[in-house]
Motif scaffolding. Sequence first.
Motif, PDB file in Angstrom:
ATOM      1  N   THR A  30       0.813  -1.213   0.000  1.00  0.00           N
ATOM      2  CA  THR A  30       0.000   0.000   0.000  1.00  0.00           C
ATOM      3  C   THR A  30       0.850   1.268   0.000  1.00  0.00           C
ATOM      4  N   LYS A  31       2.154   1.112   0.163  1.00  0.00           N
ATOM      5  CA  LYS A  31       3.043   2.280   0.171  1.00  0.00           C
ATOM      6  C   LYS A  31       3.140   2.855  -1.237  1.00  0.00           C
ATOM      7  N   ARG A  32       3.253   4.172  -1.296  1.00  0.00           N
ATOM      8  CA  ARG A  32       3.377   4.822  -2.601  1.00  0.00           C
ATOM      9  C   ARG A  32       4.785   4.707  -3.145  1.00  0.00           C
ATOM     10  N   THR A  33       5.782   4.913  -2.271  1.00  0.00           N
ATOM     11  CA  THR A  33       7.182   4.808  -2.683  1.00  0.00           C
ATOM     12  C   THR A  33       7.912   3.862  -1.738  1.00  0.00           C
ATOM     13  N   THR A  34       9.074   3.431  -2.146  1.00  0.00           N
ATOM     14  CA  THR A  34       9.849   2.524  -1.296  1.00  0.00           C
ATOM     15  C   THR A  34      10.326   3.219  -0.030  1.00  0.00           C
ATOM     16  N   ASP A  35      10.430   4.548  -0.058  1.00  0.00           N
ATOM     17  CA  ASP A  35      10.874   5.297   1.123  1.00  0.00           C
ATOM     18  C   ASP A  35       9.777   5.477   2.165  1.00  0.00           C
ATOM     19  N   ASP A  36       8.519   5.339   1.761  1.00  0.00           N
ATOM     20  CA  ASP A  36       7.410   5.485   2.703  1.00  0.00           C
ATOM     21  C   ASP A  36       7.474   4.390   3.762  1.00  0.00           C
ATOM     22  N   LYS A  37       7.040   4.748   4.949  1.00  0.00           N
ATOM     23  CA  LYS A  37       7.010   3.791   6.053  1.00  0.00           C
ATOM     24  C   LYS A  37       5.574   3.328   6.279  1.00  0.00           C
ATOM     25  N   VAL A  38       5.420   2.080   6.636  1.00  0.00           N
ATOM     26  CA  VAL A  38       4.099   1.585   7.010  1.00  0.00           C
ATOM     27  C   VAL A  38       3.823   2.077   8.426  1.00  0.00           C
ATOM     28  N   LEU A  39       4.554   1.566   9.376  1.00  0.00           N
ATOM     29  CA  LEU A  39       4.485   2.013  10.768  1.00  0.00           C
ATOM     30  C   LEU A  39       5.868   1.889  11.383  1.00  0.00           C
ATOM     31  N   THR A  40       6.260   2.885  12.119  1.00  0.00           N
ATOM     32  CA  THR A  40       7.544   2.847  12.803  1.00  0.00           C
ATOM     33  C   THR A  40       7.305   2.734  14.307  1.00  0.00           C
ATOM     34  N   LYS A  41       8.350   2.409  15.027  1.00  0.00           N
ATOM     35  CA  LYS A  41       8.256   2.354  16.491  1.00  0.00           C
ATOM     36  C   LYS A  41       7.824   3.710  17.042  1.00  0.00           C
ATOM     37  N   THR A  42       8.384   4.768  16.475  1.00  0.00           N
ATOM     38  CA  THR A  42       8.052   6.122  16.932  1.00  0.00           C
ATOM     39  C   THR A  42       6.572   6.415  16.726  1.00  0.00           C
ATOM     40  N   MET A  43       6.043   6.052  15.559  1.00  0.00           N
ATOM     41  CA  MET A  43       4.615   6.270  15.293  1.00  0.00           C
ATOM     42  C   MET A  43       3.763   5.541  16.325  1.00  0.00           C
ATOM     43  N   ILE A  44       4.063   4.280  16.538  1.00  0.00           N
ATOM     44  CA  ILE A  44       3.272   3.468  17.463  1.00  0.00           C
ATOM     45  C   ILE A  44       3.360   4.029  18.877  1.00  0.00           C
ATOM     46  N   ASN A  45       4.559   4.409  19.306  1.00  0.00           N
ATOM     47  CA  ASN A  45       4.715   5.013  20.638  1.00  0.00           C
ATOM     48  C   ASN A  45       3.917   6.306  20.752  1.00  0.00           C
ATOM     49  N   ASN A  46       3.931   7.117  19.701  1.00  0.00           N
ATOM     50  CA  ASN A  46       3.159   8.361  19.721  1.00  0.00           C
ATOM     51  C   ASN A  46       1.661   8.089  19.755  1.00  0.00           C
ATOM     52  N   TYR A  47       1.213   7.075  19.033  1.00  0.00           N
ATOM     53  CA  TYR A  47      -0.216   6.731  19.063  1.00  0.00           C
ATOM     54  C   TYR A  47      -0.634   6.339  20.479  1.00  0.00           C
ATOM     55  N   ALA A  48       0.199   5.557  21.142  1.00  0.00           N
ATOM     56  CA  ALA A  48      -0.112   5.147  22.519  1.00  0.00           C
ATOM     57  C   ALA A  48      -0.048   6.352  23.466  1.00  0.00           C
ATOM     58  N   LYS A  49       0.958   7.191  23.282  1.00  0.00           N
ATOM     59  CA  LYS A  49       1.130   8.368  24.133  1.00  0.00           C
ATOM     60  C   LYS A  49      -0.044   9.337  23.988  1.00  0.00           C
ATOM     61  N   ASN A  50      -0.593   9.436  22.779  1.00  0.00           N
ATOM     62  CA  ASN A  50      -1.703  10.352  22.513  1.00  0.00           C
ATOM     63  C   ASN A  50      -3.077   9.682  22.606  1.00  0.00           C
ATOM     64  N   ASN A  51      -3.116   8.499  23.201  1.00  0.00           N
ATOM     65  CA  ASN A  51      -4.362   7.772  23.467  1.00  0.00           C
ATOM     66  C   ASN A  51      -5.135   7.358  22.216  1.00  0.00           C
ATOM     67  N   LEU A  52      -4.447   7.219  21.105  1.00  0.00           N
ATOM     68  CA  LEU A  52      -5.086   6.654  19.915  1.00  0.00           C
ATOM     69  C   LEU A  52      -5.065   5.137  20.003  1.00  0.00           C
TER      70      LEU A  52
END
Length: 189
Positions: A30-52
Amino acid sequence: LNYVKPGDVPNINLYMDQVTTFMYEHLHDTKRTTDDKVLTKTMINNYAKNNLLPSPVKKKYSKEHIYILTFIYYFKNFLSINDIQSILAPITKRFFHSENGRNLNTVYEEIFQRQYENIDFEVRDMIRKLRDSNKAFADIEDDEERKLLSNFAFICSLSFDIWVKKSVIESIIDKDMMDQKKSNSKKKN
């Protein structure tokens, strides 16, 4: 169209690296380019930190976490983090680790089954829009100009469709938020 199929989600809890690997394996198409990220550790940590996303238990993520992450992954392409939180908070509160009948697994299965069933309709609608866009500039003799304008018309048609649907989503979110405020106000009185 690729997505995380309910039967593919492991029945065991996963550590962060396993979660990011799992999500990459199932959503990298589903990524548009090879450089795009699906999910990173930072994203997941931020989602948890922001109650998503509910916090992991002993640094492990459950099947339900994977479902919520999948919803976030798709929603973040067109909704704000606040809107995503507004949508997911009541779902998470009611169905995350629910033992009473309907749980996040059954909700996820139902949602994605319906989306899968709608793919044919969406494809037919896009083909219709493409044909209409090609007709709009069919009288232009210059092939390059006709193609440029037809592509632009097609992009505009798809964009308008997205805009209308996004506006409806935002209206639903706003109405739900106003209803919630009214309900909370009545409870205080």
